[in-house]
Design a protein around this motif. Structure first.
Motif, short mmCIF file in Angstrom:
data_model
loop_
_atom_site.label_atom_id
_atom_site.label_comp_id
_atom_site.label_asym_id
_atom_site.label_seq_id
_atom_site.Cartn_x
_atom_site.Cartn_y
_atom_site.Cartn_z
N MET A 1 12.65 3.83 13.11
CA MET A 1 14.07 4.02 12.80
C MET A 1 14.40 5.49 12.83
O MET A 1 13.69 6.30 12.28
N THR A 2 15.50 5.85 13.43
CA THR A 2 15.93 7.24 13.46
C THR A 2 17.38 7.32 13.08
O THR A 2 18.10 6.34 13.06
N GLY A 3 17.79 8.58 12.78
CA GLY A 3 19.19 8.78 12.47
C GLY A 3 19.36 9.59 11.21
O GLY A 3 18.40 9.94 10.53
N ASN A 4 20.62 9.86 10.85
CA ASN A 4 20.90 10.63 9.66
C ASN A 4 20.58 9.80 8.43
O ASN A 4 20.87 8.62 8.35
N GLY A 5 19.96 10.46 7.45
CA GLY A 5 19.49 9.74 6.29
C GLY A 5 20.58 9.37 5.31
O GLY A 5 20.38 8.52 4.46
N HIS A 6 21.72 10.01 5.37
CA HIS A 6 22.74 9.75 4.37
C HIS A 6 23.19 8.30 4.45
O HIS A 6 23.65 7.81 5.47
N VAL A 21 14.03 10.72 9.93
CA VAL A 21 13.35 10.65 11.22
C VAL A 21 12.89 9.22 11.51
O VAL A 21 13.12 8.67 12.59
N ARG A 22 12.24 8.61 10.53
CA ARG A 22 11.76 7.23 10.70
C ARG A 22 11.41 6.67 9.34
O ARG A 22 11.28 7.40 8.35
N ARG A 23 11.25 5.37 9.29
CA ARG A 23 10.95 4.67 8.03
C ARG A 23 9.81 3.69 8.25
O ARG A 23 9.85 2.87 9.18
N SER A 24 8.81 3.77 7.40
CA SER A 24 7.71 2.81 7.45
C SER A 24 8.02 1.66 6.50
O SER A 24 8.31 1.87 5.32
N ARG A 25 7.93 0.44 7.04
CA ARG A 25 8.12 -0.77 6.25
C ARG A 25 6.84 -1.60 6.22
O ARG A 25 6.88 -2.81 6.00
N ARG A 26 5.71 -0.95 6.46
CA ARG A 26 4.46 -1.70 6.63
C ARG A 26 4.14 -2.58 5.43
O ARG A 26 3.60 -3.68 5.58
N TYR A 27 4.47 -2.10 4.23
CA TYR A 27 4.11 -2.85 3.03
C TYR A 27 5.34 -3.30 2.26
O TYR A 27 5.28 -3.56 1.06
N ALA A 28 6.46 -3.40 2.95
CA ALA A 28 7.69 -3.83 2.29
C ALA A 28 7.65 -5.31 1.92
O ALA A 28 8.19 -5.72 0.90
N TRP A 93 8.37 8.09 -0.81
CA TRP A 93 7.94 6.71 -1.10
C TRP A 93 8.54 6.27 -2.42
O TRP A 93 8.63 7.07 -3.37
N GLU A 94 8.96 4.99 -2.48
CA GLU A 94 9.45 4.42 -3.73
C GLU A 94 8.90 3.01 -3.88
O GLU A 94 8.85 2.24 -2.91
N LEU A 95 8.51 2.69 -5.12
CA LEU A 95 7.96 1.37 -5.38
C LEU A 95 9.01 0.28 -5.29
O LEU A 95 8.71 -0.84 -4.86
N ASP A 96 10.25 0.58 -5.69
CA ASP A 96 11.29 -0.45 -5.74
C ASP A 96 11.51 -1.11 -4.38
O ASP A 96 11.62 -2.33 -4.28
N ASP A 97 11.62 -0.30 -3.31
CA ASP A 97 11.86 -0.90 -2.00
C ASP A 97 10.61 -0.92 -1.11
O ASP A 97 10.62 -1.52 -0.04
N ARG A 98 9.55 -0.22 -1.56
CA ARG A 98 8.27 -0.19 -0.86
C ARG A 98 8.36 0.46 0.52
O ARG A 98 7.50 0.27 1.37
N PHE A 99 9.39 1.26 0.76
CA PHE A 99 9.54 2.00 2.00
C PHE A 99 8.90 3.38 1.85
O PHE A 99 8.76 3.90 0.75
N CYS A 100 8.55 3.96 3.01
CA CYS A 100 8.11 5.35 3.04
C CYS A 100 8.85 6.03 4.20
O CYS A 100 8.69 5.64 5.36
N ASP A 101 9.68 7.01 3.88
CA ASP A 101 10.53 7.68 4.87
C ASP A 101 9.94 9.02 5.28
O ASP A 101 9.36 9.73 4.45
N GLU A 102 10.13 9.38 6.55
CA GLU A 102 9.89 10.75 7.00
C GLU A 102 11.24 11.41 7.25
O GLU A 102 12.09 10.84 7.94
N ILE A 103 11.46 12.58 6.66
CA ILE A 103 12.71 13.30 6.83
C ILE A 103 12.42 14.70 7.38
O ILE A 103 11.30 15.20 7.28
N LYS A 104 13.44 15.31 7.96
CA LYS A 104 13.32 16.71 8.37
C LYS A 104 14.43 17.51 7.71
O LYS A 104 15.56 17.03 7.55
N VAL A 105 14.08 18.73 7.32
CA VAL A 105 14.96 19.56 6.50
C VAL A 105 15.28 20.84 7.25
O VAL A 105 14.37 21.58 7.65
N PRO A 106 16.57 21.15 7.47
CA PRO A 106 16.94 22.36 8.21
C PRO A 106 16.80 23.63 7.37
O PRO A 106 16.72 23.58 6.14
N GLN A 107 16.79 24.76 8.05
CA GLN A 107 16.65 26.05 7.38
C GLN A 107 17.75 26.29 6.34
O GLN A 107 17.49 26.86 5.29
N GLU A 108 18.97 25.87 6.64
CA GLU A 108 20.08 26.19 5.73
C GLU A 108 19.95 25.52 4.37
O GLU A 108 20.61 25.93 3.40
#
Length: 423
Positions: A1-6, A21-28, A93-108
């Motif tokens: 999954m890609t796209g803006n995280g908001h 950047v993407r979301r892992s749902r392997r153990y959701a 990572w959060e236990l409630d939804d069992r997702f693990c997200d990868e995010i990217k953070v800009p310099q600003e």
């Protein structure tokens, strides 16, 4: 999954500047493998070495911590990078939804109030360890994040630097909703395993840094080939493509009239527009040459040669419109009005390494590149911003103006030139 995280899911949201950047749902929906109950330190020193994806490695690490009895409800990993626009990446990572997200953070983000007041700021920039209970009113007042966690039912928050001797200050955080917070012995075990995990993070960062550096300076495709080991002189392959050569008109006059820092500003603004047009159309920028640029639209990346040619011509139009808007709105009246000349030619080139024994360049060479360069030189005398070779013109169905055959320096036979009727 890609796209803006908001607003990416009902339970998660990110600042507008942060990108999911993407979301892992392997153990959701399925539980982690039973092997996760194995000794975590033994795993870190053996099987974890085989995991090539840092998002999955962190996710597995967290679930193994859960299986050791650590009362985890939230965990995050933060690591820096070397990139002209990005400060770093993170995994959440959060236990409630069992997702693990990868995010990217800009310099600003570093200048934002939210970051400066986040406990992570001290961890990342100073190397401090932060341990705060939500019952500590002073800590909650200093750090709005802790107040948000308290409202969500969290009781304890722990953040520590992952020190490995690198210039990048990486960090890991954990939080729990357990009444009373983390048990002291569990926290001690976490610190011990996190120090081993830090070595894995450093290994993955080194790989990501290498990828960022080579793709930033060489381009995506050339960078990938270098990372795959194509580093010997002569390594390469033939490539059928549309070749793009362009430059900034009257650049000499610009350098004579403006101080160097203003010339650099104008060039960066100009290249920003042209490169964006090429990249968004699927082309690959290979080289900057003063005020000039070399790019290719490889047929391998398009449905057909005709599709590549049509897309390249559309990108040329977008680049010209962007340069015109740039000259009008951003460069300012003190600068010479910006104009660009673009040549598009179709042919076979050699894509590979050239250079000395210990200093190489990854680029394209061949007769087609030379022809494209000479065609670009005719844009000014012919008064047309975009010129096409006959080979290129045959691939498109756009109306063109026949400008006749012209002798080009370094090309033995006269070359028929065309210009799109609308440009």
């Amino acid at each position: 999954m890609t796209g803006n995280g908001h607003g990416a899911s009902a339970s998660r949201s990110y600042a507008a500047s942060v990108t999911l950047v993407r979301r892992s749902r392997r153990y959701a929906e399925a539980s982690p493998p039973s092997c996760f109950t194995d000794d975590i330190e033994d795993w870190l020193l053996t099987a974890a070495l085989d995991q090539s994806d840092l998002l999955y490695l962190f996710e597995d690490f967290v679930w193994r911590l859960v299986d050791t009895g650590l009362p985890l409800d939230r965990a995050s990993l933060h690591f820096g990078t070397l990139h002209p626009q990005l400060y770093g990446f993170g995994c959440n990572w959060e236990l409630d939804d069992r997702f693990c997200d990868e995010i990217k953070v800009p310099q600003e983000t570093l200048a934002s109030d939210a970051y400066r007041k986040n406990p992570l700021c001290r961890v990342i920039e100073v190397g401090e360890t932060v341990h705060a209970r939500m019952s500590d009113a002073a800590a909650v007042a200093r750090h709005p994040l802790l107040g948000d966690l308290a409202k969500a039912g969290f009781s304890d928050y722990f953040a520590m630097p992952l020190r490995t001797g690198s210039r990048y200050h990486n960090a890991i955080t954990i939080a729990t909703k357990r009444p009373g917070g983390f048990p002291p012995q569990a926290a001690d075990a976490f610190i011990r395993t996190a120090r081993i995990f830090a070595l894995h993070v450093e290994r993955h960062i080194a790989e990501k840094l290498a990828a960022n550096v080579v793709t930033t300076y060489l381009g995506r495709e050339a960078g990938e080939r270098v990372l795959e080991g194509s580093i010997r002189r002569g390594d390469g392959l033939p490539l059928d493509a549309v070749i793009w050569v362009s430059d900034l008109r009257d650049f000499t006059d610009l350098t004579d009239r403006l101080p160097p820092e203003d010339v650099l500003r104008v060039l960066n603004a100009y290249f920003g527009v042209v490169v964006a047009a090429i990249a968004e159309a699927g082309g690959e920028v290979l080289k900057f040459m003063g005020d000039g640029l070399l790019a290719v639209f490889s047929f391998d990346h398009f449905a057909s040669p005709q599709d590549a040619a049509r897309t390249a011509l559309e990108a040329a139009g977008a680049a010209l419109r962007g340069v015109e808007a740039l000259a009008r709105d951003e460069i300012g009246a003190e600068a010479t009005p910006l104009r660009s000349g673009i040549a598009l030619h179709e042919g076979r080139v050699f894509f590979g390494n050239i250079g000395g024994a210990d200093r190489l360049d990854f680029t394209v060479i061949g007769r087609a590149v030379n022809t494209a360069s000479r065609i670009e030189g005719m844009t000014k005398p012919l008064g047309r911003p975009v010129l096409l070779s006959r080979e290129m013109a045959r691939l498109i169905d756009t109306p063109v103006d026949d400008l006749g055959a012209h002798r080009l320096r370094g090309v033995s036979d006269p070359v028929a030139l065309y210009a799109p009727s609308g440009l």
